[in-house]
Design an enzyme around this catalytic site. Structure first.
Site, short mmCIF file in Angstrom:
data_model
loop_
_atom_site.label_atom_id
_atom_site.label_comp_id
_atom_site.label_asym_id
_atom_site.label_seq_id
_atom_site.Cartn_x
_atom_site.Cartn_y
_atom_site.Cartn_z
N GLU A 136 -4.76 9.42 12.65
CA GLU A 136 -5.11 8.06 12.20
C GLU A 136 -5.56 7.20 13.37
O GLU A 136 -6.52 6.43 13.25
CB GLU A 136 -3.89 7.43 11.53
CG GLU A 136 -4.12 6.01 11.04
CD GLU A 136 -2.92 5.45 10.31
OE1 GLU A 136 -3.10 4.51 9.51
OE2 GLU A 136 -1.80 5.95 10.53
N GLU A 178 3.09 6.12 1.63
CA GLU A 178 1.79 5.52 1.32
C GLU A 178 1.02 6.49 0.43
O GLU A 178 1.10 6.41 -0.77
CB GLU A 178 1.03 5.20 2.62
CG GLU A 178 -0.09 4.19 2.43
CD GLU A 178 -0.50 3.55 3.75
OE1 GLU A 178 -1.53 2.88 3.76
OE2 GLU A 178 0.20 3.74 4.77
#
Length: 938
Positions: free
Chosen positions: A742, A468
């Site tokens: 996260e 990502e």
């Protein structure tokens, strides 16, 4: 006061610390002042511009002004390659005059496309562009015919590059030229290479990497060749001789190309290097390149070329291993003790042809490398030895997010001195520091810093390790205040915002989810993510005092709000279309992070109102009266629609959840003071009911502590911050985290990795609470743009006895330090010249005005959180916040014979007193007596 007591300590142009090759013909000037006198104020300045030979070029004379930040260029515009020296002096409000500052030398780059005579060149061979290919090496020899006075290399690439001249690496940048929307914005770099050249024969070369230009980007396998499928170099070496003549060596069809030891390179997958294939001396004169291929020209938009607006990416730190050990399966694991972003540097000896494999991961799971969160990113480097006595290697064109490395195939014993981690990120200046009396909060803050460093690698990204690593707008939107305190991000984010403009224009006013946009033309237009277009410029203006950034972004800000208005219903509610919502609300299932407790339409409509209001404020700053009125009216109408649809007359909000109330309070969406207070009280009730556990996601988390404090619930905010059980800010710290995760539970209490598909251990978004820590615990709040005026109001709580906060503002260093000792609160404050502050001491009746200088105040202090022993008349939620109290109560109830179902249900009765709950027991009186005794003894 004499001249010597007032000095210009720092002179700067734009937001640049490096002034070679700047891209401004009229750069703005800023200066910082050091003065011994208190309440120092500038009343006038003078700027002098000298030519390269030291002769006076222009002078402003004395200018009556108190401005010292981003002062407009007062002279004729600079031309390309022009080198001048600047110096400043100032006058104080007491009539004294400073000495001249030390000169600042600036030199412009190539300001016009016509300045380039070089061409983009690419190797003259074909490649299989469906995979990573060997990195091309390009070179050229040339002869210089006289004594060299100066030399500049202007260089960039389609892809990444590293240049060499006469066998020496040019500069210390890595991942140049960085990541931008290359067809419209391609940065070039300028290097002073005078000392690398010599009269006679010379050679220049460059090696190119896939990088973001043609490397794999995006999750789920991603896509290659997003910007093009051929790597290319643009280089223009300009040499000036002592006799005044000059010469250019440019990239053209005379260059030669070949492959070498870098067999493959990928940001996600790593680098494979075979040292046996090295071309020794390839960038030296006299190297035989007869077997090398030619090059061909590649057409590219030369109007896209521009000088950088911010600092380059550099190696900033080297970290040594803290342990080398064997995993349960017998693998060699290296632990660096810190989750970081960068790559390895190794020193090794072994036989030619032997390959070492280096696999990277952020965590261990069951003692083995935890690679599942990497998804499709291989994150593996391979080095094949050439058989030299000692070989040293560091990959060039990849980076990894890691704390642990699995080393396979190391010849002999791996020693700590053989391997180190090289930390890499944008070389931003550190500007913010915080520490307090609680070591867990200090570690939390340190984790925020490490996550920011790792995710500001040329652009602000979500994560640095998996497939990502994209410029997610929502992450930056919530984190930008924290980022702007900790580092000087003005240049990095100004550049990123320019790319946002480009991508937004291509999407017809809609802001994409990521910038640069590699997810497609339909990936955009969501609340909190798209609002980066309005929030980030507003934050940069407030924190750095740069009106120009607002001006540059104003049309983008308007376009975003207009696009929302175009999709909102006639009732001005943004209740249509896809939304991320309160992403990663901890109550959502691991595989369904969008299933938050707060309705997405509430979040979207709240941000609609907020962004419209931000545009109105920007319009006021820029003097755009008509736009100010239009967007202020729109904001008022959206707020009214929000209140009408989602708020009861008393102040209760549909979706009775923490994020809903936090948005309504911080974005000022509630019409009356009574509704605000009721909403704040309800928010506090919800937090108590959660056992002071976090129940907000990306949207609510940055706001909840402010929302609580705005309505008088400081103790609740502190208890939420200080919670150690999952989910909370401190739970990861107790689990050994060295960066922000996260998810609140990226790692589960049993040491296993969260089963969700998205599980990064380096994601700065949830660390946005650090901004509240700086402002509330530290007590440092900007009141005017650039910290020209501040509010100093520490609000102690949570058992903290001291805190120290420092911030390098555009005017200089501010320091706020407080301590509570023997029931006395003491505050030490340092303010830089040309600033002032409103100081509010705890319990004080009136604020204190302070100018620049060093100040100290003391005042009697009574801790509002201090209380006597707990009793059964306290709320269950308050009692159960303390793990020791909770355990003591449950143990006593078990001894009293309270049924198991009663004990299991008790923790959920947070909003009532323990006495009320005990009425359910047949031995009520006995239970009250015993529990009061237990609580008293605690």
């Amino acid at each position: 006061m004499s001249q010597s007591e007032t000095t210009i300590s720092r002179l700067q142009v734009e937001h640049l610390r490096e002034t070679l090759g700047i891209g401004f013909a009229r750069p703005r000037l800023s200066w910082q002042i050091e003065a011994t006198a208190p309440n120092w104020r500038q009343v006038a300045y003078e700027i002098e511009c000298l030519s390269a030979d030291g002769h006076a070029r222009q002078d402003t004379g004395r200018v009556e002004s108190d401005r010292s930040i981003l002062v407009d260029w007062p002279f004729a515009p600079l031309s390309s390659r022009e080198r001048v020296s600047l110096r400043v002096k100032v006058w104080c409000n007491d009539g004294s005059e400073s000495a001249w500052s030390r000169p600042l030398i600036i030199e412009t780059g190539l300001l016009d496309p016509a300045d380039w005579s070089a061409h983009f060149i690419t190797p003259d061979w074909e490649e299989d562009v469906t995979r990573s290919n060997p990195a091309p090496y390009l070179r050229r020899e040339f002869t210089l015919h006289g004594e060299i006075q100066s030399a500049r290399l202007y260089i960039t690439a389609l892809g990444l590059y590293e240049a060499e001249i006469n066998g020496q690496t040019v500069g210390d940048h890595v991942f140049a030229p960085g990541w931008t929307v290359y067809d419209e914005r391609l940065r070039y770099q300028t290097f002073d290479v005078t000392d690398l050249l010599k009269p006679g024969r010379n050679a220049i070369g460059a090696v190119l990497g896939d990088g973001w230009f043609r490397g794999r980007l995006g999750f789920g396998g991603g896509r290659r060749n997003f910007y093009g499928n051929r790597l290319a170099l643009l280089a223009q070496l300009e040499v000036r001789y002592v006799d005044g003549s000059s010469e250019r060596i440019v990239s053209d069809e005379s260059w030669r190309a070949a492959t070498g030891p870098i067999l493959s390179n990928s940001i996600y997958d790593g680098e494979t290097y075979d040292a046996r294939l090295e071309n020794a001396g390839w960038s030296m004169p006299g190297f035989d390149d007869a077997a090398w291929s030619g090059v061909r020209l590649l057409d590219w938009n030369m109007n896209a070329l521009e000088a950088p607006l911010g600092p380059p990416v550099r190696r900033t730190q080297r970290v040594q291993p803290v342990a080398i050990f064997q995993s349960p399966s017998g693998k060699t694991i290296v632990d660096f003790g810190q989750n970081l972003v960068g790559r390895l540097s190794i020193e090794v000896s072994g036989p030619a042809g032997h390959t070492i494999t280096l696999r990277h991961a952020e965590v261990l799971e069951h003692g083995e490398l935890g690679t599942r969160p990497l998804r499709f990113a291989e994150a593996t480097d391979r080095y094949t030895l050439k058989g030299a006595e000692v070989e040293r290697w560091e990959p060039r064109f990849t980076f990894h997010g890691f704390r642990y490395v699995e080393v396979n195939g190391w010849p002999g014993e791996l020693r700590p001195e053989n391997i180190s981690a090289v930390v890499i990120h944008s070389d931003m200046e550190r500007t913010g520091w915080f520490e307090c009396s609680d070591p867990l909060l200090n570690r939390l803050h340190e984790n925020v810093i490490w996550s920011m460093r790792g995710n500001f690698l040329d652009i602000p990204t979500d994560c640095p390790q998996r497939d990502e690593r994209l410029g997610w707008t929502g992450d930056l939107q919530v984190f930008s205040p924290t980022a702007s305190f900790l580092y000087d991000v003005s240049g990095v984010l100004r550049s990123w915002l320019h790319d946002l403009i480009v991508e937004q224009r291509r999407m017809g006013g809609v802001v994409p989810h990521v910038v640069p946009n590699v997810l497609g033309e339909t990936a955009g237009g969501t609340a909190a993510w798209g609002d980066a277009a309005t929030v980030v410029p507003s934050v940069l203006y407030q924190r750095f005092g740069d009106v120009q950034i607002l001006a540059e972004q104003f049309e983008s800000m308007c376009a975003w709000v207009d696009s929302i208005a175009g999709v909102a219903s006639d009732t001005l509610l943004w209740d249509k279309g896809f939304q991320f919502g309160d992403w990663l609300d901890p109550t959502a299932p691991p595989d369904k992070p969008w299933q938050a407790r707060t309705d997405a339409a509430i979040i979207a409509t709240a941000y609609f109102a907020h962004s419209a209001e931000l545009v109105a404020r920007a319009a006021e700053v820029l003097g755009r009266t008509e736009a100010k009125q239009r967007y202020a009216e729109l904001a008022a109408k959206v707020k009214a629609a929000f209140a009408r649809e989602y708020v009861t007359p008393a102040g209760r909000i549909m979706c009775d959840a923490e994020t809903a109330y936090s948005l309504a309070l911080v974005f000022d969406l509630l019409p009356t003071a009574e509704q605000r207070q009721h909403a704040g009280n309800r928010l506090a009730e919800l937090v108590r009911a959660s056992g002071y556990h976090i129940r907000t996601g990306f949207v609510g988390t940055p706001l909840i502590c402010d929302a609580l404090c705005q309505t008088g619930h400081h103790q609740v905010a502190y208890r939420l911050l200080m919670q150690r059980e999952c989910p909370s800010w401190l739970y990861p710290v107790t689990m050994g985290a060295t960066t922000i995760w996260e998810r609140w539970d990226s790692m589960l209490p049993d040491g296993s990795i969260n089963p969700g598909e998205m599980t990064s251990f380096n994601h700065y978004a949830l660390g946005a609470v650090a901004d509240w820590m700086h402002r509330t615990i530290g007590g440092l709040v900007p009141l005017e743009p650039g910290y020209r005026r501040m509010k100093i109001q520490p609000q102690p709580g949570g058992g903290l006895t001291q805190a120290r906060t420092r911030h390098l503002t555009p005017y200089g260093l501010v320091e706020v330090a407080w301590k509570i000792e023997n029931d006395v609160f003491s505050l030490d404050l340092v303010l830089p010249p040309n600033t002032s502050a409103l100081v509010i001491l705890p319990g004080a009746d009136a604020p204190i005005e302070a100018g620049s200088g060093s100040w100290r105040w003391t005042t009697p202090y009574q801790n509002p959180d201090v209380r006597g022993p707990y009793t059964v008349d306290d709320l269950v939620g308050d009692l159960f916040f303390d793990a020791a109290v909770r355990e003591a109560i449950l143990t006593a109830l078990e001894q009293l014979g309270a049924p198991k179902h009663f004990r299991n249900r008790l923790p959920s009765e947070t909003g009532v007193s323990l006495r009320q709950v005990l009425h359910m027991l047949p031995n009520y009186e006995e239970a009250v007596t015993k529990l009061n005794e237990v609580l008293k003894n605690l």
